[in-house]
Design an enzyme around this catalytic site. Structure first.
Site, PDB file in Angstrom:
ATOM      1  CE1 TYR A   1      35.428  32.171 -39.568  1.00  0.00           C
ATOM      2  CE2 TYR A   1      36.572  33.441 -37.889  1.00  0.00           C
ATOM      3  CZ  TYR A   1      36.139  32.223 -38.390  1.00  0.00           C
ATOM      4  OH  TYR A   1      36.424  31.071 -37.716  1.00  0.00           O
TER       5      TYR A   1
ATOM      6  CG  ASP B   1      28.544  27.486 -37.733  1.00  0.00           C
ATOM      7  OD1 ASP B   1      28.816  26.568 -36.939  1.00  0.00           O
ATOM      8  OD2 ASP B   1      28.417  28.671 -37.394  1.00  0.00           O
TER       9      ASP B   1
ATOM     10  NE  ARG C   1      26.344  30.123 -35.147  1.00  0.00           N
ATOM     11  CZ  ARG C   1      25.512  29.242 -35.696  1.00  0.00           C
ATOM     12  NH1 ARG C   1      24.278  29.128 -35.241  1.00  0.00           N
ATOM     13  NH2 ARG C   1      25.908  28.458 -36.668  1.00  0.00           N
TER      14      ARG C   1
ATOM     15  CG  ASP D   1      22.708  30.656 -38.266  1.00  0.00           C
ATOM     16  OD1 ASP D   1      21.546  30.349 -37.922  1.00  0.00           O
ATOM     17  OD2 ASP D   1      23.565  29.807 -38.579  1.00  0.00           O
TER      18      ASP D   1
END
Length: 312
Positions: free
Chosen positions: A79, A51, A188, A93
């Protein structure tokens, strides 16, 4: 095969789409004169979208190595994520419109850890409306830009591991965690689902990809460095060969006869390994990616001079 037929690991900055990064790399190659040496200019593609607000490992494939994108995309990802509890947003988000707010004083670290544990293993996620998933031939994010909200089919993903890094309790609790997951996992969505499980909602506030398959931040370079190396004709110093790019797959070394056969897209003797297998020549250069079938190993993609790209 050119030295620039390989893989570049970029440390993507915030504020750029993955497509923007591909464009920046392509411009660096063009400025370095690579485009002039190739009839159609430099081929560049990325393996695994990040993103715009996310940072970290973005694997960029150059030249003939763009054929490796499906194999690199399939690798597990790691992540470093941070989320805010008690606030839900339209995009799951921090970039989205706030939809609801709740006090999170009742949520403690133990409860948060229990919520995380519930998502480890094989789970199903509903893709966010702002994702690149295609429905009816159109990306979901295109529909979202028009204000549309449609029904989405849940998708199977795997969360291999989640480790809590930090928990800050209070009326506006925040938490940071490391997650290792399969390709196609939306962090997310994971953050929002964790918030829902706790009954307070939540959204992702920060995301940094630490690793994608065998590629990690340790081998990543920023875009300024890419431009600098390309301008001085030294980009090959940080470009990994196709064989290095798929070194996390099983591999076999082909003799001269087998190398010729696979170079022409022919079936070769079975490898004995499940899933895709890298076929290397005696100098450890990548010849092809193959997969066993009933009659032997069928080429999936070919890299030798006799090959024509995707096979079969």
């Amino acid at each position: 095969m050119s030295k620039l037929d390989g893989v570049l690991v970029v440390d993507k900055p915030s504020g750029m789409t993955s497509h923007d990064v591909v464009g920046a790399v392509r411009r660096a190659l063009r400025q370095a004169g690579v485009a002039e040496r190739r009839r159609h200019g430099p081929k560049v593609g990325h393996a695994g979208t990040l993103d715009p607000d996310a940072t970290g490992v973005l694997v960029v494939c150059l030249g003939r190595a763009t054929r490796l994108v499906p194999f690199i995309q399939a690798s597990r990802k790691t992540y470093d994520a941070r989320m805010r509890l008690g606030v839900t947003t339209s995009t799951l988000d921090a970039a989205g419109e706030v939809l609801s707010e709740r006090d999170t004083s009742m949520v403690d670290e133990a409860a948060f850890c229990e919520a995380l544990k519930a998502f480890v293993g094989d789970i199903h996620q509903v893709p966010p409306m702002v994702s690149a998933v295609k429905v009816g031939g159109e990306r979901l994010y295109a529909k979202a830009r028009r204000g549309e909200e449609i029904e989405r089919e849940p998708r199977a993903v795997t969360i291999h591991d989640i480790v809590l890094e930090d928990f800050a309790p209070g009326a506006a609790a925040e938490a940071a965690f490391l997650v290792t997951c399969s390709a196609g996992t939306y962090i997310r969505t994971l953050a929002a689902d964790v918030g829902d499980r706790l009954g307070v909602g939540g959204h992702l506030t920060r995301l940094r990809r630490l690793a994608s398959g065998r590629f990690s931040l340790e081998s990543a370079v920023d875009l300024d460095k890419v431009a600098e190396l390309a301008a001085s004709g030294r980009l090959d110093e940080v470009v990994l060969s196709p064989a290095q790019a798929v070194s996390d797959y099983p591999s076999v070394v082909a003799d001269a006869q087998t190398a010729t056969a696979v170079g022409h897209g022919r079936t070769i003797p079975a490898t004995g390994f499940p899933g895709p297998v890298a076929v290397l020549d005696e100098d450890r250069r990548l010849l092809a990616m193959v997969e066993d079938h009933d009659l032997g190993a069928r080429p999936l993609v070919v890299f030798t001079a006799g090959g024509t790209g995707d096979a079969g």
